[in-house]
Design a protein around this motif. Structure first.
Motif, PDB file in Angstrom:
ATOM      1  N   GLY A  13       0.907  -1.255  -0.121  1.00 46.97           N
ATOM      2  CA  GLY A  13      -0.028  -0.118   0.077  1.00 46.97           C
ATOM      3  C   GLY A  13       0.908   1.178  -0.031  1.00 46.97           C
ATOM      4  N   THR A  14       0.326   2.349  -0.526  1.00 44.99           N
ATOM      5  CA  THR A  14       1.037   3.564  -0.578  1.00 44.99           C
ATOM      6  C   THR A  14       0.236   4.640  -0.137  1.00 44.99           C
ATOM      7  N   SER A  15       1.178   5.770   0.328  1.00 44.18           N
ATOM      8  CA  SER A  15       0.315   6.955   0.937  1.00 44.18           C
ATOM      9  C   SER A  15       1.405   8.049   0.809  1.00 44.18           C
ATOM     10  N   LYS A  16       0.734   9.441   0.751  1.00 42.04           N
ATOM     11  CA  LYS A  16       1.594  10.479   0.935  1.00 42.04           C
ATOM     12  C   LYS A  16       1.643  11.127   2.182  1.00 42.04           C
ATOM     13  N   GLU A  21      -1.681   5.178   6.893  1.00 45.99           N
ATOM     14  CA  GLU A  21      -2.585   5.270   5.723  1.00 45.99           C
ATOM     15  C   GLU A  21      -2.102   4.384   4.564  1.00 45.99           C
ATOM     16  N   ALA A  22      -1.040   4.080   4.304  1.00 46.78           N
ATOM     17  CA  ALA A  22      -0.575   3.041   3.525  1.00 46.78           C
ATOM     18  C   ALA A  22      -0.996   1.633   3.634  1.00 46.78           C
ATOM     19  N   ILE A  23      -1.096   1.334   4.902  1.00 42.62           N
ATOM     20  CA  ILE A  23      -1.752   0.050   5.562  1.00 42.62           C
ATOM     21  C   ILE A  23      -3.124  -0.128   5.024  1.00 42.62           C
ATOM     22  N   GLU A  24      -3.663   0.810   5.592  1.00 46.55           N
ATOM     23  CA  GLU A  24      -5.301   0.955   5.411  1.00 46.55           C
ATOM     24  C   GLU A  24      -5.888   1.024   4.024  1.00 46.55           C
ATOM     25  N   ASN A  25      -5.085   1.641   3.059  1.00 48.30           N
ATOM     26  CA  ASN A  25      -5.399   1.673   1.877  1.00 48.30           C
ATOM     27  C   ASN A  25      -5.156   0.088   1.107  1.00 48.30           C
ATOM     28  N   ALA A  26      -4.173  -0.325   1.778  1.00 46.98           N
ATOM     29  CA  ALA A  26      -3.894  -1.903   1.297  1.00 46.98           C
ATOM     30  C   ALA A  26      -4.936  -2.699   1.712  1.00 46.98           C
ATOM     31  N   ILE A  27      -5.421  -2.714   2.935  1.00 43.43           N
ATOM     32  CA  ILE A  27      -6.350  -3.466   3.370  1.00 43.43           C
ATOM     33  C   ILE A  27      -7.704  -3.167   2.744  1.00 43.43           C
ATOM     34  N   THR A  45       8.704  -1.884   5.246  1.00 43.57           N
ATOM     35  CA  THR A  45       8.442  -0.474   5.111  1.00 43.57           C
ATOM     36  C   THR A  45       9.604   0.427   4.300  1.00 43.57           C
ATOM     37  N   ARG A  46       9.161   1.228   3.267  1.00 43.88           N
ATOM     38  CA  ARG A  46      10.016   2.040   2.706  1.00 43.88           C
ATOM     39  C   ARG A  46       9.332   3.329   2.303  1.00 43.88           C
ATOM     40  N   GLY A  47      10.180   4.532   1.561  1.00 46.37           N
ATOM     41  CA  GLY A  47       9.641   5.445   1.038  1.00 46.37           C
ATOM     42  C   GLY A  47      10.206   5.929  -0.277  1.00 46.37           C
ATOM     43  N   HIS A  56       6.156   9.944  -0.732  1.00 46.39           N
ATOM     44  CA  HIS A  56       5.305   9.193  -0.280  1.00 46.39           C
ATOM     45  C   HIS A  56       6.048   7.670   0.382  1.00 46.39           C
ATOM     46  N   TRP A  57       4.943   7.212   1.188  1.00 44.05           N
ATOM     47  CA  TRP A  57       5.461   5.810   1.858  1.00 44.05           C
ATOM     48  C   TRP A  57       5.068   4.742   1.136  1.00 44.05           C
TER      49      TRP A  57
END
Length: 69
Positions: A13-16, A21-27, A45-47, A56-57
């Motif tokens: 998942g990604t997020s700015k 939020e990146a985790i929530e977007n993937a789920i 975890t990377r960015g 972004h993350w």
């Protein structure tokens, strides 16, 4: 309680805004096509960096779900 059989999938998942939020977007995306989601595990975890700042993350997770009986 019956025994459960689980299957795992891996997503990134990604997020700015941040890692949560990146985790929530993937789920959220997984939940659109996979049902019985039960748990997740953060694998990596990377960015992405632009002009010396975090742009972004990216968070890779494994999501576990139960198979239908």
């Amino acid at each position: 309680m019956s025994d459960h059989i689980y299957k795992k999938i891996e997503l990134t998942g990604t997020s700015k805004k941040g890692t949560d939020e990146a985790i929530e977007n993937a789920i959220k995306k997984a939940g659109e096509s996979v049902h019985n989601l039960r748990w997740f595990e953060v694998v990596e975890t990377r960015g992405h960096i632009v002009d010396g700042k975090i742009d972004h993350w990216q968070v890779t997770i494994k999501i576990g779900f139960t198979l239908d009986d």
